[in-house]
Structure formats: C-alpha cells, structure tokens
Design a protein around this motif. Structure first.
Motif, PDB file in Angstrom:
ATOM      1  N   LEU A  26      55.817  18.172  16.857  1.00 11.31           N
ATOM      2  CA  LEU A  26      56.871  19.188  16.844  1.00 11.31           C
ATOM      3  C   LEU A  26      57.414  19.439  15.450  1.00 11.31           C
ATOM      4  N   LYS A  27      57.163  18.522  14.550  1.00  8.97           N
ATOM      5  CA  LYS A  27      57.545  18.736  13.148  1.00  8.97           C
ATOM      6  C   LYS A  27      56.770  19.927  12.573  1.00  8.97           C
ATOM      7  N   GLU A  28      55.575  20.174  13.108  1.00  9.00           N
ATOM      8  CA  GLU A  28      54.730  21.262  12.612  1.00  9.00           C
ATOM      9  C   GLU A  28      55.157  22.625  13.168  1.00  9.00           C
ATOM     10  N   ARG A  29      55.429  22.667  14.490  1.00  8.71           N
ATOM     11  CA  ARG A  29      55.877  23.917  15.117  1.00  8.71           C
ATOM     12  C   ARG A  29      56.295  23.649  16.556  1.00  8.71           C
ATOM     13  N   ASP A  30      56.970  24.631  17.159  1.00  2.00           N
ATOM     14  CA  ASP A  30      57.330  24.544  18.573  1.00  2.00           C
ATOM     15  C   ASP A  30      56.045  24.548  19.392  1.00  2.00           C
ATOM     16  N   LEU A  31      56.049  23.771  20.477  1.00  2.00           N
ATOM     17  CA  LEU A  31      54.853  23.671  21.316  1.00  2.00           C
ATOM     18  C   LEU A  31      55.246  23.729  22.781  1.00  2.00           C
ATOM     19  N   CYS A  32      54.323  24.257  23.596  1.00  2.77           N
ATOM     20  CA  CYS A  32      54.526  24.191  25.039  1.00  2.77           C
ATOM     21  C   CYS A  32      53.914  22.884  25.537  1.00  2.77           C
ATOM     22  N   VAL A  33      54.289  22.505  26.729  1.00  2.00           N
ATOM     23  CA  VAL A  33      53.824  21.236  27.279  1.00  2.00           C
ATOM     24  C   VAL A  33      52.294  21.211  27.385  1.00  2.00           C
ATOM     25  N   ASN A  34      51.674  22.356  27.679  1.00  2.00           N
ATOM     26  CA  ASN A  34      50.213  22.404  27.797  1.00  2.00           C
ATOM     27  C   ASN A  34      49.522  22.102  26.467  1.00  2.00           C
ATOM     28  N   GLU A  35      50.103  22.579  25.389  1.00  2.00           N
ATOM     29  CA  GLU A  35      49.528  22.290  24.071  1.00  2.00           C
ATOM     30  C   GLU A  35      49.633  20.798  23.769  1.00  2.00           C
ATOM     31  N   ILE A  36      50.771  20.210  24.087  1.00  2.00           N
ATOM     32  CA  ILE A  36      50.962  18.780  23.834  1.00  2.00           C
ATOM     33  C   ILE A  36      49.992  17.964  24.673  1.00  2.00           C
ATOM     34  N   VAL A  37      49.833  18.332  25.939  1.00  2.00           N
ATOM     35  CA  VAL A  37      48.882  17.647  26.832  1.00  2.00           C
ATOM     36  C   VAL A  37      47.482  17.696  26.238  1.00  2.00           C
ATOM     37  N   GLU A  38      47.078  18.857  25.782  1.00  2.00           N
ATOM     38  CA  GLU A  38      45.722  19.025  25.236  1.00  2.00           C
ATOM     39  C   GLU A  38      45.527  18.216  23.957  1.00  2.00           C
ATOM     40  N   ILE A  39      46.483  18.265  23.070  1.00  2.00           N
ATOM     41  CA  ILE A  39      46.358  17.533  21.805  1.00  2.00           C
ATOM     42  C   ILE A  39      46.309  16.028  22.048  1.00  2.00           C
ATOM     43  N   LEU A  40      47.171  15.542  22.925  1.00  2.00           N
ATOM     44  CA  LEU A  40      47.261  14.103  23.168  1.00  2.00           C
ATOM     45  C   LEU A  40      46.248  13.597  24.194  1.00  2.00           C
ATOM     46  N   GLN A  41      45.585  14.538  24.870  1.00  2.00           N
ATOM     47  CA  GLN A  41      44.591  14.167  25.892  1.00  2.00           C
ATOM     48  C   GLN A  41      45.183  13.198  26.912  1.00  2.00           C
ATOM     49  N   THR A  42      46.302  13.614  27.478  1.00  2.00           N
ATOM     50  CA  THR A  42      46.984  12.824  28.501  1.00  2.00           C
ATOM     51  C   THR A  42      47.416  13.759  29.616  1.00  2.00           C
ATOM     52  N   SER A  43      48.052  13.240  30.620  1.00  2.00           N
ATOM     53  CA  SER A  43      48.437  14.060  31.768  1.00  2.00           C
ATOM     54  C   SER A  43      49.743  14.817  31.516  1.00  2.00           C
ATOM     55  N   GLN A  44      49.890  15.916  32.222  1.00  2.00           N
ATOM     56  CA  GLN A  44      51.113  16.701  32.121  1.00  2.00           C
ATOM     57  C   GLN A  44      52.326  15.908  32.592  1.00  2.00           C
ATOM     58  N   PRO A  45      52.238  15.151  33.716  1.00  2.00           N
ATOM     59  CA  PRO A  45      53.402  14.352  34.109  1.00  2.00           C
ATOM     60  C   PRO A  45      53.803  13.319  33.043  1.00  2.00           C
ATOM     61  N   ASN A  46      52.823  12.734  32.362  1.00  2.00           N
ATOM     62  CA  ASN A  46      53.111  11.758  31.306  1.00  2.00           C
ATOM     63  C   ASN A  46      53.877  12.425  30.163  1.00  2.00           C
ATOM     64  N   VAL A  47      53.394  13.572  29.720  1.00  2.00           N
ATOM     65  CA  VAL A  47      54.068  14.291  28.636  1.00  2.00           C
ATOM     66  C   VAL A  47      55.465  14.717  29.081  1.00  2.00           C
ATOM     67  N   SER A  48      55.576  15.225  30.287  1.00  2.00           N
ATOM     68  CA  SER A  48      56.881  15.682  30.776  1.00  2.00           C
ATOM     69  C   SER A  48      57.894  14.543  30.839  1.00  2.00           C
ATOM     70  N   GLN A  49      57.442  13.370  31.221  1.00  2.00           N
ATOM     71  CA  GLN A  49      58.338  12.211  31.262  1.00  2.00           C
ATOM     72  C   GLN A  49      58.851  11.875  29.859  1.00  2.00           C
ATOM     73  N   HIS A  50      57.955  11.886  28.879  1.00  2.00           N
ATOM     74  CA  HIS A  50      58.367  11.601  27.500  1.00  2.00           C
ATOM     75  C   HIS A  50      59.291  12.705  26.973  1.00  2.00           C
ATOM     76  N   MET A  51      58.985  13.958  27.316  1.00  2.00           N
ATOM     77  CA  MET A  51      59.819  15.066  26.844  1.00  2.00           C
ATOM     78  C   MET A  51      61.222  14.970  27.437  1.00  2.00           C
ATOM     79  N   ARG A  52      61.323  14.563  28.695  1.00  2.00           N
ATOM     80  CA  ARG A  52      62.631  14.404  29.317  1.00  2.00           C
ATOM     81  C   ARG A  52      63.456  13.360  28.567  1.00  2.00           C
ATOM     82  N   LYS A  53      62.824  12.234  28.215  1.00  2.00           N
ATOM     83  CA  LYS A  53      63.529  11.185  27.481  1.00  2.00           C
ATOM     84  C   LYS A  53      63.962  11.669  26.105  1.00  2.00           C
ATOM     85  N   LEU A  54      63.076  12.389  25.420  1.00  2.00           N
ATOM     86  CA  LEU A  54      63.412  12.907  24.092  1.00  2.00           C
ATOM     87  C   LEU A  54      64.534  13.943  24.174  1.00  2.00           C
TER      88      LEU A  54
END
Length: 107
Positions: A26-54
């Motif tokens: 996110l330091k580079e630019r705003d991202l949607c959850v799908n972009e983060i999922v693709e870059i990190l090669q993880t599940s959408q629920p996993n990313v969403s859980q981390h995003m909620r905490k952040l």
C-alpha cells in the motif's frame, strides 16, 4: 499510558509478516482486495482478515467504489512510522505487475 498502549497495539500489528507486507504494498498505491490476493497468492478471506485488523488499528482506510473496496495507508497521524516505512523493501515491481483490469474486477 494510553500512548504506550496505542504504540504497543501498532507494534503488534507490524509484527506480522503478512500485515507488514500489505502495508509495504500500500506504500506504492491504493489497492483492491483482489490485487492484494493475487500479489500475495493467498485467499481472499485471509487478506480480508488482515485488512480488518489493519483498519481497526488505524493503519489503513478503505474507500468503496461501487461494490469494490480499495485500501490505502492511513499513517499521517503516526509520524513515528515514517522511518520504518522508509526501510520497507519496495514492492513497486509487484504492484505494477498487476491491475484490476488484468484481474477483470473493480470495473
């Protein structure tokens, strides 16, 4: 003591490799959850859980565009993080390699 509690909570959030990587992206630019999922090669629920905490920790904010949610950094009120963010490895190559258009989302 309140300030120490807040700083302790932020440090706990930063102590997780996945969350620190997301902040680096996110330091580079705003991202949607799908972009983060693709870059990190993880599940959408996993990313969403981390995003909620952040988000709950006040490190990211979200903006809705239609049905899609875009995330951005929210650290302007945390000047003590500026030094840390200068030392995070660049994720520009990963962020530039992916887009909502490629993923066919967020239109």
């Amino acid at each position: 003591m309140v300030e120490i509690d807040r700083l302790s909570d932020v440090c706990k959030l930063l102590g997780d490799k996945m969350r620190l990587t997301i902040l680096s992206l996110l330091k580079e630019r705003d991202l949607c959850v799908n972009e983060i999922v693709e870059i990190l090669q993880t599940s959408q629920p996993n990313v969403s859980q981390h995003m909620r905490k952040l988000k709950d920790g006040g490190l990211v904010k979200e903006a809705k565009k239609g049905q899609w949610v875009f995330y951005s950094l929210s650290i302007d009120d945390k000047p003590y993080l500026l030094e840390l963010f200068q030392h995070l490895p660049s994720q520009k190559e990963h962020v530039d390699a992916i887009s909502c258009e490629q993923l066919d989302c967020c239109d």
